[in-house]
Design an enzyme around this catalytic site. Structure first.
Site, PDB file in Angstrom:
ATOM      1  N   ASN A   9       0.853  -1.191   0.000  1.00 30.95           N
ATOM      2  CA  ASN A   9       0.000   0.000   0.000  1.00 30.95           C
ATOM      3  C   ASN A   9       0.888   1.239   0.000  1.00 30.95           C
ATOM      4  O   ASN A   9       1.469   1.600   1.024  1.00 30.95           O
ATOM      5  CB  ASN A   9      -0.905  -0.035   1.231  1.00 30.95           C
ATOM      6  N   LYS A  11       0.041   4.284  -0.189  1.00 33.81           N
ATOM      7  CA  LYS A  11      -0.603   5.448   0.432  1.00 33.81           C
ATOM      8  C   LYS A  11      -0.389   6.679  -0.469  1.00 33.81           C
ATOM      9  O   LYS A  11      -0.384   6.539  -1.692  1.00 33.81           O
ATOM     10  CB  LYS A  11      -0.111   5.641   1.866  1.00 33.81           C
ATOM     11  N   HIS A  97      -9.340   0.782   5.477  1.00 37.69           N
ATOM     12  CA  HIS A  97      -8.036   0.983   6.114  1.00 37.69           C
ATOM     13  C   HIS A  97      -8.196   1.890   7.329  1.00 37.69           C
ATOM     14  O   HIS A  97      -9.036   2.795   7.346  1.00 37.69           O
ATOM     15  CB  HIS A  97      -7.061   1.607   5.122  1.00 37.69           C
ATOM     16  N   GLU A  99      -6.613   4.316   8.399  1.00 41.08           N
ATOM     17  CA  GLU A  99      -6.487   5.751   8.133  1.00 41.08           C
ATOM     18  C   GLU A  99      -7.777   6.317   7.544  1.00 41.08           C
ATOM     19  O   GLU A  99      -8.163   7.450   7.840  1.00 41.08           O
ATOM     20  CB  GLU A  99      -5.298   5.989   7.199  1.00 41.08           C
ATOM     21  N   GLU A 169      -5.216  -5.091  11.091  1.00 43.66           N
ATOM     22  CA  GLU A 169      -4.324  -3.979  11.400  1.00 43.66           C
ATOM     23  C   GLU A 169      -4.380  -3.645  12.884  1.00 43.66           C
ATOM     24  O   GLU A 169      -5.368  -3.046  13.338  1.00 43.66           O
ATOM     25  CB  GLU A 169      -4.755  -2.713  10.646  1.00 43.66           C
ATOM     26  N   GLY A 175       2.856   2.774  11.572  1.00 51.41           N
ATOM     27  CA  GLY A 175       3.603   4.018  11.494  1.00 51.41           C
ATOM     28  C   GLY A 175       4.192   4.470  12.811  1.00 51.41           C
ATOM     29  O   GLY A 175       4.657   5.591  12.933  1.00 51.41           O
ATOM     30  N   SER A 215       3.106  -2.735  10.332  1.00 54.52           N
ATOM     31  CA  SER A 215       4.556  -2.475  10.317  1.00 54.52           C
ATOM     32  C   SER A 215       5.394  -3.733  10.118  1.00 54.52           C
ATOM     33  O   SER A 215       6.397  -3.944  10.794  1.00 54.52           O
ATOM     34  CB  SER A 215       4.985  -1.752  11.602  1.00 54.52           C
TER      35      SER A 215
END
Length: 253
Positions: A9, A11, A97, A99, A169, A175, A215
């Protein structure tokens, strides 16, 4: 029995030229994918056509979009529909996702609509679920994730579910430099599979690929992917570096 998948991904990163170079570097790495192994590249919308042209003659490599509209068509300025994505050769689409949930307030109900439109247009959803740090600290992550599954996926038939990939996730590990241990990842993946089995039956659950999306990097991918219910990874930052992404793909069992 079920696909082993590494999805990258990107992003909101890279220029078109940088993205083209990245894909070429990955393709030129001499990867030997085994039966049932797939590599998925999720580029920003403007790069989808170019990425498709680079990937199309490479067996085992697939193209994903990072999002899709929750409406079929109409006056939704700036949105991109499932039909549009299919028309440019997209294979997969990332839905829900963390985010998108956090920054754009996407609800489980809206994600269910995106799932339906994607499947209706022949796109395979990569459905993301997972808990934030406060939920993990309260040890209520199983209930939290179970609700995400129930409200976004459980209206599907068993036949429809065959085209859905799930990505777990742990939001607290995205991050941040933190990573769920292989044991933590396996525990949640096994829980997700048990929930799918309770709803759709053991056979259906055994065929659903569940990716780890927190990650993952070359140094921990092998241990993560060795877990019996971890079927690959949804990779963020490491997918932007060809050598790292290739090294992660090579860890697929």
């Amino acid at each position: 029995m079920r696909k082993k998948i590494v999805a990258g991904n990107w992003k909101m990163n890279l220029t078109l030229a940088q993205g083209e170079q990245l894909i070429n570097d990955i393709l030129q790495a001499g990867l030997k994918l085994q039966d049932g192994q797939e590599v998925v590249v999720a580029t920003p919308f403007p790069y989808l056509l170019k990425a498709k042209s680079l990937l199309k003659n490479n067996p085992g490599f697939y193209l994903a979009a990072q999002n899709v509209a929750s409406e079929k068509s109409g006056a939704y300025t700036g949105e991109v529909s499932a039909e549009m994505l299919k028309s440019v050769g997209v294979d997969y689409v990332i839905i829900g996702h963390s985010e998108r949930r956090e920054y754009f307030l996407e609800s489980n109900a809206a994600l269910a609509k995106k799932i339906d439109l994607s499947l209706a247009n022949g796109l395979k959803p990569i459905f993301c679920c997972g808990e934030p740090l406060e939920i993990r600290k309260a040890e209520t992550q199983n209930d939290y994730v179970a609700k995400q599954l129930e409200e976004s996926l459980y209206h599907l038939s068993a036949e429809q579910l065959k085209d859905v990939v799930i990505a777990y996730e742990p939001i607290w590990a995205i991050g941040t430099g933190l990573t769920a241990s292989a044991g933590q990842a396996q525990d949640m993946h096994a829980f997700i599979r048990s929930q799918i089995a309770a709803k759709y039956g053991r056979e259906a659950a055994l065929h659903v690929s569940i990716l780890y999306g927190g990650s993952a990097k070359p140094s921990n991918a092998e241990e993560l992917f060795a877990s019996p219910d971890v079927d690959g990874g949804l990779i963020g930052g490491a997918s932007l570096v060809a050598a790292d992404f290739v090294a992660i793909i090579q860890k697929l069992a």
